[in-house]
Design an enzyme around this catalytic site. Structure first.
Site, PDB file in Angstrom:
ATOM      1  N   TRP A  72       3.589  -2.711  -9.199  1.00 23.16           N
ATOM      2  CA  TRP A  72       3.562  -4.084  -9.726  1.00 23.16           C
ATOM      3  C   TRP A  72       3.185  -4.098 -11.201  1.00 23.16           C
ATOM      4  O   TRP A  72       3.353  -5.096 -11.890  1.00 23.16           O
ATOM      5  CB  TRP A  72       2.624  -4.972  -8.903  1.00 23.16           C
ATOM      6  CG  TRP A  72       1.145  -4.702  -9.057  1.00 23.16           C
ATOM      7  CD1 TRP A  72       0.542  -3.481  -9.096  1.00 23.16           C
ATOM      8  CD2 TRP A  72       0.103  -5.670  -9.211  1.00 23.16           C
ATOM      9  NE1 TRP A  72      -0.820  -3.630  -9.241  1.00 23.16           N
ATOM     10  CE2 TRP A  72      -1.118  -4.962  -9.310  1.00 23.16           C
ATOM     11  CE3 TRP A  72       0.074  -7.068  -9.265  1.00 23.16           C
ATOM     12  CZ2 TRP A  72      -2.344  -5.600  -9.468  1.00 23.16           C
ATOM     13  CZ3 TRP A  72      -1.154  -7.702  -9.418  1.00 23.16           C
ATOM     14  CH2 TRP A  72      -2.349  -6.964  -9.517  1.00 23.16           C
ATOM     15  N   ASP A  73       2.693  -2.962 -11.701  1.00 24.38           N
ATOM     16  CA  ASP A  73       2.395  -2.827 -13.119  1.00 24.38           C
ATOM     17  C   ASP A  73       3.554  -3.326 -13.970  1.00 24.38           C
ATOM     18  O   ASP A  73       3.371  -3.962 -15.012  1.00 24.38           O
ATOM     19  CB  ASP A  73       2.137  -1.354 -13.469  1.00 24.38           C
ATOM     20  CG  ASP A  73       1.042  -0.706 -12.639  1.00 24.38           C
ATOM     21  OD1 ASP A  73       0.953  -1.018 -11.439  1.00 24.38           O
ATOM     22  OD2 ASP A  73       0.294   0.112 -13.188  1.00 24.38           O
TER      23      ASP A  73
ATOM     24  N   GLU B 226      -8.328  -2.669  -4.968  1.00 27.16           N
ATOM     25  CA  GLU B 226      -8.029  -1.596  -4.017  1.00 27.16           C
ATOM     26  C   GLU B 226      -9.265  -0.973  -3.369  1.00 27.16           C
ATOM     27  O   GLU B 226      -9.140  -0.076  -2.544  1.00 27.16           O
ATOM     28  CB  GLU B 226      -7.169  -0.532  -4.701  1.00 27.16           C
ATOM     29  CG  GLU B 226      -5.797  -1.097  -5.075  1.00 27.16           C
ATOM     30  CD  GLU B 226      -4.920  -0.129  -5.865  1.00 27.16           C
ATOM     31  OE1 GLU B 226      -5.494   0.784  -6.496  1.00 27.16           O
ATOM     32  OE2 GLU B 226      -3.695  -0.291  -5.847  1.00 27.16           O
TER      33      GLU B 226
ATOM     34  N   LYS C 108     -12.770  -2.788  -7.574  1.00 25.03           N
ATOM     35  CA  LYS C 108     -12.191  -1.831  -8.512  1.00 25.03           C
ATOM     36  C   LYS C 108     -11.670  -2.561  -9.740  1.00 25.03           C
ATOM     37  O   LYS C 108     -11.772  -2.077 -10.860  1.00 25.03           O
ATOM     38  CB  LYS C 108     -11.051  -1.089  -7.818  1.00 25.03           C
ATOM     39  CG  LYS C 108     -10.404   0.016  -8.611  1.00 25.03           C
ATOM     40  CD  LYS C 108      -9.357   0.739  -7.758  1.00 25.03           C
ATOM     41  CE  LYS C 108      -8.554   1.741  -8.563  1.00 25.03           C
ATOM     42  NZ  LYS C 108      -7.365   2.201  -7.817  1.00 25.03           N
ATOM     43  N   GLN C 109     -11.090  -3.752  -9.505  1.00 28.50           N
ATOM     44  CA  GLN C 109     -10.340  -4.401 -10.581  1.00 28.50           C
ATOM     45  C   GLN C 109     -10.212  -5.893 -10.312  1.00 28.50           C
ATOM     46  O   GLN C 109     -10.570  -6.369  -9.242  1.00 28.50           O
ATOM     47  CB  GLN C 109      -8.953  -3.786 -10.643  1.00 28.50           C
ATOM     48  CG  GLN C 109      -8.113  -4.061  -9.396  1.00 28.50           C
ATOM     49  CD  GLN C 109      -7.153  -2.928  -9.098  1.00 28.50           C
ATOM     50  OE1 GLN C 109      -7.488  -2.027  -8.349  1.00 28.50           O
ATOM     51  NE2 GLN C 109      -5.989  -2.974  -9.699  1.00 28.50           N
TER      52      GLN C 109
END
Lengths: 786, 786
Positions: free
Chosen positions: A361-362, A504, A617-618
């Site tokens: 998806w980046d 994640e 994580k993000q």
């Protein structure tokens, strides 16, 4: 691991903020500059390993789209192609290596403007003799098949007898995995060498040719040579080259590379003999043009295709800001296969083995905005890749018992479907490899692709794309989602259970907010598309109805979409990231927030344990705020920021840019700037271990997003352009150009005002919102910030 | 490339002439000592790459018999197994590498007696700190699955904080070819690590386990560690190990290796889970025994199985003579899979990728004599390998349109048949790879195997072997030869056209003398066997008759054998090597005779051109004189020596030993000694480039032949033992033991006399010929040279 080996201010005059220079050679820290100095042209990318070899180097040459699977228990990946950079020098019998003798002067410079890599050094050999050496190289943006090298050797204090081994080395692997069968090795005229190799599973032929030229004091000459073949190697052994003290020997090595996957063959029957003879004819041609001629064409191409086309100027007290956005554009260009819609952008570009050349998806969420706003043709090509990948997405849906297009979390060649590896790093508790669940349950990418499709349309107005590909993508992804929903009898809602959201660290969660909202958006958008097509594009509607069974699906959408559970803010305005996050235990995260290297928490906890802690994580909810900004008001955004950010380790390079843009959105431009500086550091910064496995493609896209969507305040909002620049204190001016419905708009912003100029005349005028005010741009207008 | 990096006289006292020491570390000349310091136990062999890594090293671990084919266009080879030696040290953050800092003291010593490799050095790190480092290793001859390492680190001038990466690295390849699929990687108790890999074509499972022990000042301790897995790697990252100045940290790394090809599974159903759990239990056991205990068992095994069993003493003015024969025995032991009759000896042993682990006639003609005379069980096992390879030999005969057993020129796993590669080095004329014809037309190996079979029988009297395997081998090979003969109508003779004889510079020749004589011998011997079996072994005869169609074949043998053309000496006594050799042009060979590295002629001429010149790679007619000595008298031998030797480049390591033994036969013992000194040099000598691709197995056998068959004058002659020692001037005494019909005979020779002692009593007495005199040995006798 943080060193002052890198300097960012070595460019002056016309090269100001265009150069990054490595000033110290450290054989233990080769990975950093191999990645950040990598060169590419979208067709191929080459890690900046040196001509001579070192024990801890990684020599990589990747060609977009040439995936191969080593074995059935591994996933397909971009194979590491034979190394043409290899050139070993022996100076009076002493092998040139910077681990030996003394380095009296050293600098290696990436010239971002000209896309060249130059190494200049003075070396004292173990026997005390001194030499000036210079190495130049480029990967042509003018002719995508050309690799140019130039090497200069100057003995400083005595005459020199030089010998050289140079050729093509196919002994390289992907960390031990060999993807190629040996093929033909051959010399022509004792001068041109050829190596043919074929990927053993995907059957792609690679044909390399290389030629050398030698000159000294302006005269070309032909040194004595022996032709040599070894296993997976072909090379020339040049001996007894004499150079007088003070004279400079110039070696040019010009190589090319063609493959059977080249777009050239897309409309004709493939013929390997033709591929080989084309390659030989081509190498003769480029060899005769010479390094200088080829380099001129290459520089011109960069000027025309990149720097003139997508200019961005940042006037900042910190020159790194300007350099970093150029660095991002440079590498995005190098890694994007703009020439071929069957290919996409790897998460590490073409600069390392990390993530195996797969796209994530980046591309849609972090990189596509750059192309949508600056080079829509490329954005379209990258979205067409998703359309061409539908067979893989259907396969994945079927395998998992769903309908429609379930896009793979990691994607490689078109019909491959899911290619996420199943096993990862060591589990500190069990001692076994950890299972990677993303390929099974990280569903949101399917909505991300639909979202990007719609966004592209809204920015470009490319109806042709929508008719050919875009509408179908939105409909087909929504077909997946409706088949994925699970009815919760108790709550009388549709849930999406057992997922991984953007964060994640949280595996197997129920109702990840981002996923549920994205799914809901996707279905809603598909319903709009359905209505539109039925009304206005009857022929296409019938075709798609036949293909996708739209009428039945529409009924399911109608039934279910409004019953999808969409997590709402609690009393404290915090939105639960998923059903359990807010109930998990908290721990002191100071240690992991501070760590220089990401992933440190995995040394203390395994994935299952991390799942039980309030740690992220993000960005997760933050991405939701960014993509669907209207759904939540500022108070909610602020409250969630304050709740989640302290629990977020930013252990994904996708995290900071989202936070940066959101900080801008929240009006906190200095916080945004602090985050922006941290994004610089992801690849470009002085930490020498950041980029061993390759560049962080999404973070390069995120850097551009931070500048243009964040500080530049550019956003497509409900189909309308919105521009609200908010420059941080360090910046006095920001200018850039964007593409909107086919027109080029120049944005010239200071903290007080913005001047907009429509540089083209595709549309008579453009209606847009500047600083919240509706305006109409015909030629130029200035808006003062209120 | 000749350096004084090696010393041969570092052993004193009980270690006199047992040590070879490398005194200079040269990162460009790693191959030599990697090969000559390689360790092995016949089960596996490990090149002496260092614990730390260098750019130009070759890390090899081969396990006998575990052949795998990378791809259909390559030949099967011994795969390079994962590297367990790997151990990286960081001393106060500085990676240990001898290319950096200063080497204040360096010695690496192969102890041939104890079969250990030891490296001791004092290193000044780049920051000026000094350290003593020592590295010890062995591959156990007691337990064939054990690899033991011990590393000692002593900081000399300040306290030290050490970190260590150590584990198992499966990223190694055979020059780029990866033979393994990744399998399980796992830690047990954060201590024992396991790596499982499987060859991808032959499906052989390899299971590795490794464990570490740390101690300092006599106390064991457990340092902090992180468990790490990478692609094809499993390792432990030990951090923060503190060592006080002057203290010594001792690290023991104990590893084991089992495979599914192990003989263990030959009589039971294979179970990979059992293989893994056996391996884990075994590593725990050997780990608890510790380096010292394991080493003691290993040293004992060498003493018992090699040095006591096969003692050879050379009293020479040149101590290298003694050292070199021990070197030969040491490596022959290390490379010979004495434990398994399904395996043979590779032409480079287990010490390098050269010749891919394949066996050639090198085994039968150059190495088997050593085992026949010293360890007949091993000789028998190696011949049984040929019997078990008959399916491959039949396949090859069939493929080529012949009958019987046509043995492959290069042989690997039993049923593989021919595995000689088809393409070799670059052709200087065409620029293409040269075709290797040996696999197609180098026929003589079939007769060489028959010859060795008979020789084994004559030396051992092993009738059981003959009945089970030997007679059939001789009959089946002769079946091939008779089908290969070509009738020449004009000359009314049988010819063998289009062959390569022992001299591989002559391709596609007709009637190579060696080949024709060997074929003739093979058929004649088969006829004898036939007659014998028909008369004395009726049951076996019937069985073989049924299997091989002997009666028909016998008629063909009868018809043809005496019509085989056997080239005779010309008037000048020179025997034509083949039909055309003597008619070819001659050139000045001085340049190529003098070259240090072999093969130099190929830089000026291609194979076809070399075929047109009177130049030989190696002994050809000379091998004929050696094997069938009775057929030619001394004058003929001398004349041919004088004709051919000046034209022979000895570009094969098989050449010199034949010349050496023949020089002894011709009575020219000083010439023989000069040649013997050159054989030393093939691997052991100071030329640092000789052994990059591995040891020269045949030349090690040839070294023993030169000593025992040459100077010792030991020969089986028409079924009788002959001993005629002829010591060169440098030698005052030579003692050795040989096995003859089950008895052990000690031979103690000076230039004046020989004392023979029968040390066992299998036979009441042995009749033999000493110095041409018939004698009968009962217990001991002394014969004075006349």
């Amino acid at each position: 691991m943080t060193h002052q080996n890198l300097q960012y201010n070595t460019g002056t005059g016309s090269l100001e903020n265009w150069l990054i220079t490595e000033t110290v050679f450290d054989p233990d820290l080769l990975g950093k500059c191999e990645a950040i100095f990598s060169l590419g042209n979208g067709y191929m990318g080459q890690r900046a390993a040196t001509e001579e070899r070192y024990a801890f180097e990684t020599r990589n040459l990747f060609v977009s789209g040439t995936f191969n699977k080593f074995a059935d228990n591994e996933v397909t990946e971009l194979p590491n192609a034979p190394d043409v950079l290899w050139l070993d020098l022996k100076l009076d019998g002493q092998r040139f290596s910077l681990e030996r003798g003394k380095i009296l002067h050293y600098e290696r410079t990436l010239n971002i403007k000209e896309a060249t890599l130059t190494r200049r050094l003075t070396w004292e050999a173990p026997n005390g003799q001194k030499f000036d050496l210079a190495f130049y190289r480029f990967i042509s943006l003018d002719d995508l098949h050309v690799i140019g090298q130039r090497i200069e050797v100057t003995p400083l204090d005595s005459d020199l007898t030089l010998s050289i081994l140079s050729g093509i080395d196919g002994q390289v692997t992907n960390s031990g995995a060999q993807h190629f069968l040996e093929g033909e090795k051959r010399f022509f005229d004792n001068q041109y060498m050829r190596m043919v190799q074929t990927t053993h599973e995907s059957n792609i032929d690679f044909v390399f040719h290389t030629a050398h030229t030698f000159s000294c004091a302006g005269k070309t000459f032909e040194p004595n040579r022996h032709i040599c073949m070894d296993r997976r190697r072909i090379f020339l052994d040049y001996e007894g080259i004499n150079i007088k003290k003070g004279n400079t020997l110039v070696i040019e090595k010009i190589s090319n590379l063609f493959t059977s996957r080249d777009r050239h063959w897309i409309d004709k029957p493939y013929d390997v003999e033709q591929l080989k003879s084309n390659g030989l004819a081509h190498v003769k041609e480029i060899h005769s043009l010479g390094f200088k001629g080829l380099l001129e064409n290459h520089k011109k191409a960069w000027q025309e295709k990149v720097w003139k086309k997508v200019p961005i100027t940042i006037t900042s007290t910190n020159p790194m800001d300007q350099l970093s956005i150029r660095f991002a554009q440079f590498h995005l260009t190098g890694m994007t296969p703009a020439h071929d819609n069957r290919m996409n952008i790897g998460a590490k570009g073409l600069s390392g083995e990390g993530y195996k050349g797969h796209c994530f998806w980046d591309t849609e969420i972090f990189i596509l905005p750059y192309y949508m706003y600056t080079n829509p043709k490329v954005a379209r090509s990258l979205l067409e890749y998703r359309y061409l990948s539908l067979p893989g997405a259907h396969k994945k849906a079927k395998e998992n018992g769903y309908q429609g297009a379930m896009f793979p979390w990691e994607s490689a060649w078109l019909a491959d479907g899911e290619v996420t590896p199943v096993w990862g790093a060591a589990d500190v508790v069990t001692g076994k490899a950890s299972k990677i669940w993303s390929g099974f349950i990280q569903y949101h990418i399917t909505a991300d692709i639909a979202y990007a499709t719609w966004q592209y349309y809204q920015i470009t107005g490319d109806e042709d794309f929508m008719l050919q590909y875009g509408y179908e993508l939105i409909l087909d992804t929504a077909r997946f989602w409706v088949s994925r929903l699970e009815w919760n009898q108790e709550k009388e809602e549709y849930h999406i259970n057992d997922v991984i959201g953007p964060d994640e660290y949280k595996e197997h969660v129920n109702n990840n907010a981002f996923t549920n909202y994205a799914s809901h958006w996707n279905i809603k958008k598909a319903m709009e598309v359905y209505d539109f097509l039925k009304e206005h594009q009857k022929e296409l509607f019938e075709k798609l109805n036949l293909k996708l069974g739209l009428e039945d699906t529409y009924r399911a959408w109608m039934d279910k979409v409004d019953k999808i559970y969409l997590p709402q803010p609690r009393e404290d305005l915090v939105i639960p990231q998923d059903d359990t996050y807010l109930t998990l235990k908290t721990i002191d995260l100071t240690k992991y927030k501070q760590q220089e290297t990401v992933g440190g928490i995995h040394r203390d906890y395994n994935t299952e344990q991390i799942s039980q802690i309030q740690v992220s994580k993000q960005a997760d909810i933050m991405v939701l705020f960014y993509l669907l900004e209207d759904l939540f008001d500022q108070d909610v955004k602020r409250a969630n920021w304050e709740y989640y950010e302290p629990k977020t380790l930013h252990a994904s390079s996708l995290s900071l840019s989202t936070h940066c843009v959101l900080a801008s959105d929240m009006g906190d431009k200095e916080l945004a700037y602090q985050l922006f500086l941290r994004i610089h550091g992801i690849d470009m910064g002085p930490n020498m271990k950041t980029s061993d496995h390759g560049l962080h493609a999404a973070s390069l896209g995120g850097l551009w997003q931070s500048v243009v969507n964040g500080f530049g305040g550019v956003r497509m909002h409900n189909g309308k352009l919105r521009i609200s620049p908010q420059l941080p204190g360090a910046w006095s001016r920001l200018t850039f150009e964007i593409s909107w419905y086919g027109d080029i708009l120049e944005v010239d912003a200071t903290d007080e005002e913005v001047i907009l100029t429509k540089k083209t005349n595709v549309n008579d005028s453009i209606k847009l919102e500047v600083y919240g005010e509706e305006v109409e741009l015909v030629e130029q207008l200035k808006v003062i910030k209120t």
